[in-house]
Motif scaffolding. Structure first.
Motif, mmCIF file in Angstrom:
data_model
loop_
_atom_site.group_PDB
_atom_site.id
_atom_site.type_symbol
_atom_site.label_atom_id
_atom_site.label_comp_id
_atom_site.label_asym_id
_atom_site.label_seq_id
_atom_site.Cartn_x
_atom_site.Cartn_y
_atom_site.Cartn_z
ATOM 1 N N TRP A 526 0.798 -1.283 0.081
ATOM 2 C CA TRP A 526 0.103 -0.016 0.025
ATOM 3 C C TRP A 526 0.756 1.395 -0.089
ATOM 4 O O TRP A 526 0.437 2.325 -0.763
ATOM 5 C CB TRP A 526 -0.805 0.059 1.322
ATOM 6 N N LEU A 527 2.018 1.453 0.858
ATOM 7 C CA LEU A 527 2.887 2.341 1.007
ATOM 8 C C LEU A 527 3.594 2.580 -0.530
ATOM 9 O O LEU A 527 3.585 3.692 -0.799
ATOM 10 C CB LEU A 527 3.861 2.273 1.883
ATOM 11 N N HIS A 528 3.883 1.349 -1.269
ATOM 12 C CA HIS A 528 4.532 1.426 -2.460
ATOM 13 C C HIS A 528 3.659 2.159 -3.517
ATOM 14 O O HIS A 528 3.969 3.292 -4.377
ATOM 15 C CB HIS A 528 4.913 0.046 -2.929
ATOM 16 N N HIS A 529 2.469 1.999 -3.369
ATOM 17 C CA HIS A 529 1.385 2.316 -4.119
ATOM 18 C C HIS A 529 1.266 3.922 -4.077
ATOM 19 O O HIS A 529 1.189 4.694 -4.834
ATOM 20 C CB HIS A 529 0.146 1.711 -4.008
ATOM 21 N N LYS A 530 1.034 4.279 -2.732
ATOM 22 C CA LYS A 530 0.991 5.761 -2.253
ATOM 23 C C LYS A 530 2.199 6.810 -2.543
ATOM 24 O O LYS A 530 2.060 7.919 -3.022
ATOM 25 C CB LYS A 530 0.731 6.082 -0.540
ATOM 26 N N LEU A 531 3.475 6.042 -2.564
ATOM 27 C CA LEU A 531 4.665 6.531 -3.197
ATOM 28 C C LEU A 531 4.593 7.202 -4.523
ATOM 29 O O LEU A 531 4.736 8.106 -4.890
ATOM 30 C CB LEU A 531 5.815 5.774 -2.866
ATOM 31 N N ILE A 542 15.022 5.282 -0.861
ATOM 32 C CA ILE A 542 13.497 4.570 -0.880
ATOM 33 C C ILE A 542 13.566 3.193 -1.729
ATOM 34 O O ILE A 542 13.108 2.330 -1.041
ATOM 35 C CB ILE A 542 12.594 5.827 -1.619
ATOM 36 N N ASP A 543 14.413 3.258 -2.815
ATOM 37 C CA ASP A 543 14.283 1.779 -3.819
ATOM 38 C C ASP A 543 14.984 0.913 -2.808
ATOM 39 O O ASP A 543 14.624 -0.285 -2.690
ATOM 40 C CB ASP A 543 15.164 2.223 -4.826
ATOM 41 N N VAL A 562 12.309 -4.613 -8.113
ATOM 42 C CA VAL A 562 12.530 -3.309 -7.489
ATOM 43 C C VAL A 562 14.131 -3.055 -7.581
ATOM 44 O O VAL A 562 14.546 -2.114 -7.937
ATOM 45 C CB VAL A 562 12.114 -3.055 -6.135
ATOM 46 N N PHE A 563 14.742 -4.179 -7.057
ATOM 47 C CA PHE A 563 16.359 -3.891 -7.188
ATOM 48 C C PHE A 563 17.011 -3.953 -8.615
ATOM 49 O O PHE A 563 17.541 -3.086 -8.831
ATOM 50 C CB PHE A 563 16.799 -5.235 -6.351
ATOM 51 N N ASP A 564 16.193 -4.377 -9.646
ATOM 52 C CA ASP A 564 16.675 -4.636 -10.951
ATOM 53 C C ASP A 564 16.421 -3.274 -11.690
ATOM 54 O O ASP A 564 16.955 -2.808 -12.589
ATOM 55 C CB ASP A 564 16.162 -5.838 -11.717
ATOM 56 N N SER A 565 15.200 -2.673 -11.160
ATOM 57 C CA SER A 565 14.905 -1.455 -11.802
ATOM 58 C C SER A 565 15.636 -0.175 -11.319
ATOM 59 O O SER A 565 15.526 0.958 -11.626
ATOM 60 C CB SER A 565 13.497 -1.239 -11.316
ATOM 61 N N MET A 566 16.498 -0.425 -10.200
ATOM 62 C CA MET A 566 17.264 0.770 -9.674
ATOM 63 C C MET A 566 18.268 1.160 -10.662
ATOM 64 O O MET A 566 19.228 0.590 -11.120
ATOM 65 C CB MET A 566 18.059 0.414 -8.285
ATOM 66 N N SER A 567 18.297 2.614 -10.755
ATOM 67 C CA SER A 567 19.321 3.038 -11.959
ATOM 68 C C SER A 567 20.645 3.190 -11.106
ATOM 69 O O SER A 567 21.774 3.158 -11.635
ATOM 70 C CB SER A 567 19.011 4.648 -12.179
ATOM 71 N N GLU A 568 20.866 3.238 -9.950
ATOM 72 C CA GLU A 568 22.043 3.194 -9.203
ATOM 73 C C GLU A 568 21.842 2.226 -7.964
ATOM 74 O O GLU A 568 20.960 2.402 -7.076
ATOM 75 C CB GLU A 568 22.274 4.684 -8.557
ATOM 76 N N LYS A 569 22.782 1.558 -7.775
ATOM 77 C CA LYS A 569 22.829 0.476 -6.483
ATOM 78 C C LYS A 569 24.002 0.820 -5.789
ATOM 79 O O LYS A 569 25.077 0.902 -5.991
ATOM 80 C CB LYS A 569 22.898 -0.870 -7.002
ATOM 81 N N SER A 570 23.702 1.123 -4.440
ATOM 82 C CA SER A 570 24.959 1.237 -3.376
ATOM 83 C C SER A 570 25.268 0.020 -2.532
ATOM 84 O O SER A 570 24.547 -1.013 -2.899
ATOM 85 C CB SER A 570 24.520 2.216 -2.259
ATOM 86 N N VAL A 571 26.238 -0.076 -1.875
ATOM 87 C CA VAL A 571 26.502 -1.361 -1.606
ATOM 88 C C VAL A 571 25.356 -1.917 -0.421
ATOM 89 O O VAL A 571 25.276 -3.183 -0.272
ATOM 90 C CB VAL A 571 27.820 -1.337 -0.632
ATOM 91 N N VAL A 572 24.702 -1.040 0.037
ATOM 92 C CA VAL A 572 23.649 -1.354 1.064
ATOM 93 C C VAL A 572 22.460 -1.873 0.140
ATOM 94 O O VAL A 572 21.704 -3.003 0.706
ATOM 95 C CB VAL A 572 23.015 -0.027 1.758
ATOM 96 N N SER A 573 22.252 -1.451 -0.979
ATOM 97 C CA SER A 573 21.129 -2.227 -1.809
ATOM 98 C C SER A 573 21.291 -3.446 -2.158
ATOM 99 O O SER A 573 20.720 -4.208 -1.872
ATOM 100 C CB SER A 573 21.072 -1.250 -3.355
ATOM 101 N N TRP A 574 22.806 -3.730 -2.535
ATOM 102 C CA TRP A 574 23.241 -5.189 -2.844
ATOM 103 C C TRP A 574 23.077 -6.078 -1.551
ATOM 104 O O TRP A 574 22.621 -7.130 -1.522
ATOM 105 C CB TRP A 574 24.593 -5.185 -3.516
ATOM 106 N N THR A 575 23.626 -5.490 -0.232
ATOM 107 C CA THR A 575 23.545 -6.322 0.973
ATOM 108 C C THR A 575 22.174 -6.439 1.557
ATOM 109 O O THR A 575 21.928 -7.946 1.767
ATOM 110 C CB THR A 575 24.249 -5.157 1.974
#
Length: 790
Positions: A526-531, A542-543, A562-575
């Motif tokens: 629901w939060l994802h939709h409201k975003l 957010i991603d 969601v992970f694949d759609s990220m234009s930029e990924k940090s070490v936290v995103s991968w983790t």
């Protein structure tokens, strides 16, 4: 005869020639004439010698109201606002003097400069009583005074009551709104002004350009620029500077550069605007290049120019060059007392790690410049120098400088980050005594008490605030979430949503993290939709939070999407994605993702290795776990106690207890209870009571508040039938005041989260919950039966 002297005043170009004329007037006796004496007062003040102006005034036997008015005006020119007000109060005691309307514009400017609304209102009352309330010049001065003191309702009332609204009054009301942070209202007044047929000039457009810059709307900025060009309003030095600043604030540095290059005779203000634009957008090298080009063009910088230059050196961390510019400023005598540049010097030296240099600047500033003290307290807090931040707060007070809201908010943040609750309580008491209810201070108190685990006290402060900003709501939601009160955090967000309050990316980020903690998938969706519907621009944070939420809630497909759609990924995103696969037993996917991360050039950190080791542990992949543990130092990551605990757990679950024990002994620091617990659990699983007896001496020296360790050890003795040791461990727990923390579970039914555990009897809809669990158990048994008969 006295009028013959007026051209002589115009011919005086310096103090020496003016003093010669003054001497001639004394010799000829014309100094007793009010007209030349009044002109002397004005001339001395214009040449920067206000003390001489006062001396002429005091020597005149019976100054008239016009002379009093000129001296008041000269006081205002010299920014001696308190002196101007004192002169007026002295003047009105003389009943024989007739007060003219000439005196009030200067007096009102003195009131706004001094910042005393009470005196301003008193003067306003005198104006009405004297019958000058309809004077257009005085009305404009009243409008400016109320606007400069932030009393926008009074300023608007003055504007609405004006008989004639000329260009000056319209420009004044627009400026009042813009300078008080009401850019939208200022632009609306500009629109109404144009509709009334008032043609704006370059002065008006200064405020309009500033409003566009404050809002950051590039499309609107271009419309305003086009309007200026179409109306053929002269883009002089001041307006060009404002347009440069406007475009840079809207993120269009190319347009700012074009305007700058199109001006042939570039003033100090224009160069300063361009340097500040480069600094503002993080292009520090270009800012410094512009500064050196400015010097080559023979244009003299001022203290405002040097602010941007020093801030650029601070941004680059260039200490040596910054010190050279510091010497240049001293040679040019730009700011000898550090009234303007003191805070910037402190920022430069703090960012370059030179705290002792900052103290030297503070020694010069002393008890005068609170902004400089605020700067060092703030930067010390940001850099984690918490005790130093609080020490400077105390030192500031010993010099007689009372901390303001900014000082207190930064100091409270230092208490929050360091867990210094006692000092924070003392600051809270100081705030209550002084009656400070500033939003920044209140938000800092909420943050401090939340970080110290006192969410009830934080909520009390939150609840007492009448007008809560989005930052206040975010502070409390984040406080609940960080203390494990995720249900309360979501409930607070629901209040915001139902009341139609402003929400931003930080709001959604905190609530997404709360949903992750609860495993609340439906709410997260629901939060994802409201975003998306609210138009909140998703960013890296957010991603990453969305990926983490879906992964922790078990929806790995959406998490990966969601992970694949990220234009930029940090070490936290991968983790977080690796952690999601690991937590759900998909070790091969976790390993594959780890390898992809390394191949993409992202270096894993301590948390990444913790997650990949945990994934190997859950899947029983002992060899993979060993390999990753050995490779940690290849990536510059030193294993900590959690990594060792995970490795010991992996080896212990796999049955290699001797290797697990060797790992513990090879640690560079003593093993804590969590590491020994992992080994003990392995001994229990593989029935290695012999090993427990061989490590009993190691276990004796462990001191911990972790009830899980004692519970595990006592249970092992109980399973063996060694009730004497069982009772001994339980007695030890009681002796140090520990008791087993009851476990609980969470379940989501009909889009609501329910919490239950052993002995929970007050749960709402308990029958529905257990009915669901019974049905789930039946379905699970049927599924097992189906698989066995395939």
């Amino acid at each position: 005869m006295t009028t013959l002297y007026m051209p002589l005043f115009r011919s005086c170009t310096n103090l020496r020639s003016l003093a010669q004329l003054h001497a001639h007037l004394l010799v000829t006796g014309f100094h007793h004439d009010p007209l030349p004496s009044t002109k002397l007062i004005e001339s001395y003040s214009q040449m920067g010698s206000f003390q001489s102006s006062k001396l002429v005034f005091r020597c005149f036997p019976n100054p008239d109201s016009f002379m009093w008015g000129v001296l008041i005006k000269c006081s205002v020119w010299s920014n001696l606002f308190q002196d101007a007000i004192f002169l007026y109060l002295t003047m009105i005691k003389n009943d024989q003097l007739h007060i003219s309307n000439f005196i009030f514009p200067s007096l009102l400017r003195a009131c706004s400069g001094f910042g005393d609304l009470g005196i301003g209102e008193m003067v306003h009352g005198t104006i009405i009583k004297s019958g000058f309330g309809k004077d257009t010049v005085i009305q404009s001065s009243l409008l400016s005074m109320y606007g400069e003191m932030g009393c926008l309702s009074y300023a608007k009332k003055m504007f609405d009551e004006m008989t004639i609204r000329d260009l000056v009054s319209w420009s004044s009301i627009i400026l009042s709104y813009v300078e008080n942070g009401k850019a939208n209202e200022g632009l609306e007044m500009f629109r109404l002004m144009v509709l009334e047929g008032i043609r704006p000039d370059s002065i008006t457009m200064l405020s309009v350009a500033e409003a566009c810059g404050d809002l950051g709307f590039l499309k609107l900025a271009r419309l305003i620029h086009g309007y200026i060009v179409r109306r053929r309003i002269e883009i002089d030095g001041s307006l060009a500077s404002s347009l440069v600043a406007m475009y840079s604030k809207c993120g269009d540095l190319d347009s700012a550069e074009r305007i700058f290059l199109n001006v042939t005779n570039r003033s100090t203000a224009l160069w300063t605007a361009m340097i500040s634009s480069y600094y503002r957008t993080g292009r520090f090298a270009e800012a410094l290049k512009s500064f050196f080009d400015m010097l080559d063009s023979r244009v003299e910088p001022n203290s405002v120019t040097m602010m941007g230059v020093l801030e650029s050196f601070a941004g680059l961390g260039w200490l040596r060059e910054g010190k050279s510019v510091h010497c240049y400023i001293i040679r040019k005598e730009m700011d000898l007392e550090y009234d303007v540049l003191g805070p910037v010097f402190i920022e430069l030296y703090m960012k370059c790690g030179k705290l002792n240099y900052c103290d030297k600047v503070l020694h010069v500033v002393g008890g005068r410049n609170i902004v400089a003290w605020n700067m060092i307290i703030s930067i010390c807090t940001e850099k984690g120098l918490l005790k130093e931040a609080l020490a400077h707060l105390v030192q500031m007070q010993t010099l007689g400088l009372m901390p303001d809201s900014f000082s207190l908010a930064s100091s409270i943040s230092a208490c929050a980050d360091g867990g210094l609750l006692l000092f924070g309580d003392q600051l809270h008491g100081h705030i209550i005594k002084r009656g400070l209810s500033d939003e920044f201070v209140q938000n800092s108190l909420i943050d401090m008490y939340s970080k110290c685990g006192l969410t009830e006290l934080a909520y009390t402060i939150f609840d007492d605030i009448n007008e809560k900003s989005v930052v206040t709501w975010n502070s409390m939601i984040c406080g609940f979430h960080q203390n494990g009160n995720s249900v309360e955090a979501i409930s607070l967000f629901d209040q915001m949503y139902l009341n139609g309050l402003e929400m931003n990316d930080v709001t959604f980020l905190s609530v997404l993290q709360a949903c992750s903690n609860l495993g609340y998938l439906e709410k997260g969706k629901w939060l994802h939709h409201k975003l998306l519907t609210y138009g909140v621009k998703t960013d890296l944070y957010i991603d990453t939070a969305l990926t983490d939420m879906y992964a922790k809630c078990g929806d790995l497909v959406t998490a990966q999407r969601v992970f694949d759609s990220m234009s930029e990924k940090s070490v936290v995103s991968w983790t977080v994605m690796i952690a999601g696969y690991g937590a759900h037993g998909r070790v091969n996917a976790a390993i594959s993702l780890f390898n992809q991360m390394v191949e993409s050039g992202i270096r894993p950190n301590q948390v990444t290795f913790m997650n990949i080791l945990s994934a190997c542990s859950h899947a029983g992949s002992v060899e993979d776990g060993k390999s990753y543990f050995k490779s940690m130092r290849d990536f510059g990551v030193e294993p900590n106690s959690e990594h060792y605990a995970c490795m010991v757990d992996l080896l212990s679950r796999g049955g290699d207890l001797n290797e697990a024990y060797r790992n513990i002994k090879s640690m560079p620091y003593p093993a804590d209870a969590s590491i020994w617990s992992a080994l003990l659990n392995g001994c229990r699983i593989h029935q290695r009571m012999d090993m427990i007896k061989s490590i009993e001496e190691d276990l004796v020296d462990i001191h911990t508040d972790d009830t899980g360790y004692y519970t595990l050890l006592s249970n092992i003795y109980g399973e063996e039938g060694n009730w004497k040791e069982f009772e001994k461990v339980r007695s030890l727990m009681k002796g140090i005041g520990l008791r087993k923390v009851p476990g609980y579970s969470l379940i989501e039914l009909d889009k609501r989260i329910y919490r239950f555990g052993v002995g929970f009897t007050s749960l709402l809809q308990t029958e529905e919950t257990f009915s669901f669990l019974e049905n789930f158990q039946i379905l699970a048994q049927e599924h097992v039966f189906y698989l066995e008969n395939q």
